[in-house]
Design a protein around this motif. Structure first.
Motif, mmCIF file in Angstrom:
data_model
loop_
_atom_site.group_PDB
_atom_site.id
_atom_site.type_symbol
_atom_site.label_atom_id
_atom_site.label_comp_id
_atom_site.label_asym_id
_atom_site.label_seq_id
_atom_site.Cartn_x
_atom_site.Cartn_y
_atom_site.Cartn_z
ATOM 1 N N ASP A 37 -12.291 -10.847 14.531
ATOM 2 C CA ASP A 37 -13.009 -10.827 13.222
ATOM 3 C C ASP A 37 -12.525 -9.511 12.425
ATOM 4 O O ASP A 37 -12.580 -9.573 11.249
ATOM 5 N N LEU A 38 -11.806 -8.732 12.929
ATOM 6 C CA LEU A 38 -11.071 -7.526 12.366
ATOM 7 C C LEU A 38 -10.086 -6.882 12.953
ATOM 8 O O LEU A 38 -10.297 -6.762 14.285
ATOM 9 N N ILE A 39 -8.777 -6.618 12.335
ATOM 10 C CA ILE A 39 -7.659 -5.919 13.046
ATOM 11 C C ILE A 39 -7.644 -4.720 12.168
ATOM 12 O O ILE A 39 -7.350 -4.594 10.908
ATOM 13 N N PHE A 40 -7.532 -3.563 12.788
ATOM 14 C CA PHE A 40 -7.081 -2.075 12.238
ATOM 15 C C PHE A 40 -5.791 -1.762 12.468
ATOM 16 O O PHE A 40 -5.445 -2.057 13.723
ATOM 17 N N ILE A 41 -4.961 -1.105 11.584
ATOM 18 C CA ILE A 41 -3.819 -0.788 11.754
ATOM 19 C C ILE A 41 -3.390 0.720 11.127
ATOM 20 O O ILE A 41 -3.901 0.563 9.731
ATOM 21 N N ASP A 42 -3.028 1.446 11.681
ATOM 22 C CA ASP A 42 -2.648 2.862 11.393
ATOM 23 C C ASP A 42 -0.984 3.041 11.511
ATOM 24 O O ASP A 42 -0.585 3.793 12.462
ATOM 25 N N PRO A 43 -0.316 2.562 10.777
ATOM 26 C CA PRO A 43 1.302 2.651 11.024
ATOM 27 C C PRO A 43 1.908 3.993 10.816
ATOM 28 O O PRO A 43 1.178 5.102 10.419
ATOM 29 N N ALA A 44 3.030 4.398 11.626
ATOM 30 C CA ALA A 44 3.584 5.578 11.800
ATOM 31 C C ALA A 44 4.084 5.989 10.265
ATOM 32 O O ALA A 44 4.841 4.826 9.970
ATOM 33 N N ARG A 45 3.917 7.024 9.649
ATOM 34 C CA ARG A 45 4.584 7.426 8.650
ATOM 35 C C ARG A 45 5.645 8.164 8.402
ATOM 36 O O ARG A 45 5.992 8.852 7.539
ATOM 37 N N ARG A 46 6.315 8.493 9.665
ATOM 38 C CA ARG A 46 7.540 9.287 9.759
ATOM 39 C C ARG A 46 8.735 8.628 10.376
ATOM 40 O O ARG A 46 8.328 7.935 11.511
ATOM 41 N N ASN B 60 6.515 -2.278 10.409
ATOM 42 C CA ASN B 60 6.616 -2.676 8.947
ATOM 43 C C ASN B 60 5.657 -3.785 8.566
ATOM 44 O O ASN B 60 5.416 -5.058 9.112
ATOM 45 N N LEU B 61 4.696 -3.397 7.565
ATOM 46 C CA LEU B 61 3.472 -4.079 7.462
ATOM 47 C C LEU B 61 3.635 -5.449 6.840
ATOM 48 O O LEU B 61 3.080 -6.190 6.845
ATOM 49 N N LEU B 62 4.718 -5.343 5.871
ATOM 50 C CA LEU B 62 5.284 -6.734 5.040
ATOM 51 C C LEU B 62 5.541 -7.734 6.140
ATOM 52 O O LEU B 62 5.529 -8.878 6.023
ATOM 53 N N GLU B 63 6.321 -7.051 7.080
ATOM 54 C CA GLU B 63 7.104 -8.025 8.086
ATOM 55 C C GLU B 63 6.026 -8.692 9.086
ATOM 56 O O GLU B 63 6.255 -9.774 9.673
ATOM 57 N N ILE B 64 4.886 -7.891 9.434
ATOM 58 C CA ILE B 64 3.932 -8.674 10.485
ATOM 59 C C ILE B 64 2.770 -9.264 9.769
ATOM 60 O O ILE B 64 1.793 -9.688 10.501
ATOM 61 N N GLN B 65 2.606 -9.288 8.318
ATOM 62 C CA GLN B 65 1.484 -9.915 7.888
ATOM 63 C C GLN B 65 1.563 -11.192 8.231
ATOM 64 O O GLN B 65 0.192 -11.625 8.417
ATOM 65 N N SER B 66 2.268 -12.278 8.264
ATOM 66 C CA SER B 66 2.103 -13.625 8.672
ATOM 67 C C SER B 66 1.562 -13.844 10.169
ATOM 68 O O SER B 66 0.741 -14.452 10.258
ATOM 69 N N LEU C 41 -0.234 -11.372 11.569
ATOM 70 C CA LEU C 41 -1.867 -10.882 11.734
ATOM 71 C C LEU C 41 -2.522 -11.899 10.966
ATOM 72 O O LEU C 41 -3.623 -12.242 11.755
ATOM 73 N N TRP C 42 -2.142 -12.803 10.077
ATOM 74 C CA TRP C 42 -3.020 -13.779 9.519
ATOM 75 C C TRP C 42 -3.199 -14.901 10.394
ATOM 76 O O TRP C 42 -4.297 -15.783 10.283
ATOM 77 N N ARG D 10 -9.475 -10.793 8.291
ATOM 78 C CA ARG D 10 -9.671 -9.299 7.815
ATOM 79 C C ARG D 10 -8.853 -8.372 8.443
ATOM 80 O O ARG D 10 -8.561 -8.108 9.802
ATOM 81 N N ILE D 11 -8.323 -7.510 7.638
ATOM 82 C CA ILE D 11 -7.247 -6.586 7.933
ATOM 83 C C ILE D 11 -7.531 -5.056 7.363
ATOM 84 O O ILE D 11 -7.878 -5.362 6.222
ATOM 85 N N LEU D 12 -7.973 -4.107 8.163
ATOM 86 C CA LEU D 12 -8.126 -2.769 7.507
ATOM 87 C C LEU D 12 -6.760 -1.993 7.842
ATOM 88 O O LEU D 12 -6.334 -1.629 9.135
ATOM 89 N N ILE D 13 -6.217 -1.095 6.909
ATOM 90 C CA ILE D 13 -4.923 -0.798 6.876
ATOM 91 C C ILE D 13 -5.180 0.874 6.401
ATOM 92 O O ILE D 13 -5.874 1.227 5.481
ATOM 93 N N LYS D 14 -4.884 1.927 7.448
ATOM 94 C CA LYS D 14 -4.751 3.095 6.716
ATOM 95 C C LYS D 14 -3.624 3.671 6.639
ATOM 96 O O LYS D 14 -2.697 3.407 7.212
ATOM 97 N N LEU D 15 -3.350 4.152 5.324
ATOM 98 C CA LEU D 15 -2.026 4.667 4.591
ATOM 99 C C LEU D 15 -2.180 6.214 4.223
ATOM 100 O O LEU D 15 -3.189 6.764 4.196
ATOM 101 N N SER D 16 -0.936 6.405 3.868
ATOM 102 C CA SER D 16 -0.897 7.974 3.641
ATOM 103 C C SER D 16 -1.638 8.183 1.951
ATOM 104 O O SER D 16 -1.660 7.266 1.294
ATOM 105 N N PRO D 17 -2.206 9.226 2.058
ATOM 106 C CA PRO D 17 -2.973 9.652 0.628
ATOM 107 C C PRO D 17 -1.735 9.881 -0.386
ATOM 108 O O PRO D 17 -2.098 9.934 -1.779
ATOM 109 N N LEU D 18 -0.400 9.785 -0.193
ATOM 110 C CA LEU D 18 0.663 9.843 -1.116
ATOM 111 C C LEU D 18 0.713 8.528 -1.716
ATOM 112 O O LEU D 18 1.861 8.635 -2.580
#
Length: 382
Positions: A152-161, A177-183, A185-186, A191-199
Motif C-alpha cells: 500500500d505504501l513504499i518508502f525510499i530514502d536514497p543515498a545522496r553521496r 537511481n530513482l528514475l531507473e526503478i520507477q517502473s 516500483l509501480w 503510492r511511493i514516498l521519497i525523502k530527498l535532500s533539502p537542496l
C-alpha cells in the motif's frame, strides 16, 4: 555481552564521560572494546535529542555516521500522519527511524537493508520496542526482482553521496537511481514516498518525476531538513500540492498548489509598520508572489523576499517585526543585533565588521532594498 546489566549500567552512568579519555583507557570489560562502549554512549546521547523513543537501556546504536544520516523522530512522526494501509515496505531501512513511525498504522511491515550488521541491530531494537516486521537482508534491486505482491505504501530514502563522499542531487545520480526503478516500483505499489535532500531543485523535481501528488518541504526550527515527494499512480489531475512546515515552532503550515503560484500579480511598498520574514520552508517553495497575495502583504522589491503591511497578520508563517526605517548614522556602534542582509550588496558579516556590531540581543537590523532603493530597518519582535 553488551546487554549484560553491568555493561548497560556503565553506559547509563557514563553518558557525560569524556569519550577521548574512555578510548585511551584499558578495556573496561573483557570481551567488549572501549570503542564499542563509546559508540553506545554516543548513540544514547544522540537519541536523547534526536530520537528520544530510543533513549533507553538495551537499545543498541550503530556508528556515528549512521546516527547522523538517520531522520529525527520529529520529522519521522510528521511523515507518518495520514499514512495507513495493510502492507508497508521500506526499501532503504537504515536505522529504521522513519519506518518505525510510518508503519504504525499498517498491518504488515517489510524492511529491506543490505548491511547485515545494521539490519541485525534494527531487528534487535524493534524486538525491544515490541514491534513486528519482516526483515530482508539484501539490496533493494534483489528484493524488487523477486517480489510481485502489492504494497500500500513504499518508502525510499536514497543515498545522496557517491563513493568519494561527494554530494549528489540529480535523481539519476542517487543510489538507487530513482528514475531507473520507477517502473519496478509501480508494479508492486500505487503510492511511493521519497525523502530527498533539502537542496534539491523543485522545478527540476517537478519535471523529472511523474504522478506527483504532493511535495512537503520540512524544516525544523527554521532549518530545512528534507523534501518529501508523495507519488500516486492513480492520480487523475495535474494539480500538485505543496506543504511548507516548520516543526518545532508555533508557525502554521502553508499549503498551496504549484499552478496557483504562477503569474500572481502583487504590489510593492517601502517598509510600513510591520516587516515579515518568511521561514525557510516557505522560501524554499519559491512561491514568493503567492505569499504576498495570500497573506495580504506588500513586497519590498521583486528580488527582496521581505513583506510589509500597516495592519498585522499574525497567521504569517515566519518572523514578524515592528519596523522602523533608520539611517546608518543612527546605528549604535558596538551594539548587539540580529543582523540580516536581504538583496543588499553587503553580507551580514561585512555589515557587522563595517559598523562594529555584535551578534545577539532582541533587536533586528535588516539591510535590504525596496523599490525606492537601499533601506536599513530596525526590527523589534512582536
Amino acid at each position: 555481552m553488551i546487554l549484560d546489566r553491568k555493561i548497560q549500567d556503565f553506559i547509563s552512568e557514563n553518558l557525560s564521560t569524556n569519550i577521548s579519555d574512555l578510548l585511551l583507557k584499558k578495556p573496561v570489560f573483557e570481551g567488549i572494546s572501549n570503542k564499542y562502549l563509546a559508540q553506545q554512549i554516543i548513540g544514547r546521547n544522540t537519541a536523547s535529542k534526536k530520537f528520544p523513543f530510543l533513549n533507553q537501556p538495551d537499545i543498541l546504536f550503530p556508528p556515528q555516521l549512521n546516527l547522523e544520516q538517520a531522520s529525527s523522530q520529529q520529522t519521522a512522526e510528521f511523515k507518518s500522519v495520514g499514512m495507513q494501509g495493510k502492507r508497508f515496505l521500506d526499501l532503504t531501512c537504515g536505522l529504521g527511524i522513519d519506518a518505525f513511525f510510518l508503519s504504525e498504522n499498517f498491518e504488515e511491515v517489510h524492511l529491506v537493508e543490505q548491511n547485515p550488521e545494521l539490519l541485525k541491530l534494527v531487528q534487535h531494537n524493534w524486538l525491544i520496542l515490541g514491534r513486528k516486521a519482516n526483515f530482508h537482508q539484501q539490496s533493494l534491486y534483489e528484493f524488487l526482482e523477486k517480489k510481485s505482491e502489492k504494497f500500500d505504501l513504499i518508502f525510499i530514502d536514497p543515498a545522496r553521496r557517491d563513493e568519494n563522499n561527494k554530494k549528489k542531487f540529480l535523481l539519476e545520480e542517487l543510489s538507487p537511481n530513482l528514475l531507473e526503478i520507477q517502473s519496478a516500483l509501480w508494479k508492486i505499489t500505487d503510492r511511493i514516498l521519497i525523502k530527498l535532500s533539502p537542496l534539491i531543485d523543485l522545478k527540476y523535481l517537478l519535471s523529472a518525476l511523474s504522478n506527483i501528488e504532493r511535495i512537503d518541504i520540512v524544516a525544523v526550527k527554521n532549518e530545512v531538513k528534507e523534501v518529501l515527494v508523495l507519488q500516486n499512480q492513480h492520480k487523475t489531475d495535474n494539480k500538485i500540492l505543496c506543504r511548507c512546515v516548520n516543526l518545532g515552532s508555533n508557525e502554521p503550515m502553508f499549503s498551496f498548489f504549484f499552478e496557483d503560484a504562477e503569474n500572481v500579480a502583487i504590489s510593492f511598498s517601502a517598509p510600513k509598520e510591520y516587516i515579515y520574514i518568511p521561514n525557510n520552508s516557505l522560501l524554499k517553495s519559491g512561491a514568493f508572489n503567492l505569499i504576498s497575495k495570500y497573506f495580504g502583504l506588500q513586497k519590498l522589491h521583486p528580488n527582496t523576499h521581505l513583506y510589509t503591511s500597516e495592519q498585522i497578520n499574525l497567521n504569517f508563517p515566519g518572523r514578524i517585526l515592528k519596523s522602523e526605517v533608520i539611517s546608518t548614522k543612527s546605528i549604535e556602534k558596538g551594539g548587539k543585533y540580529n543582523i540580516i542582509s536581504k538583496n543588499h550588496p553587503l553580507s551580514a558579516d561585512e555589515i557587522k565588521k563595517k559598523y562594529k556590531l555584535k551578534d545577539g540581543g532582541n533587536k533586528y537590523l535588516i539591510f535590504t532594498q525596496s523599490n525606492k532603493g537601499k533601506e536599513v530597518i530596525l526590527g523589534n519582535p512582536i
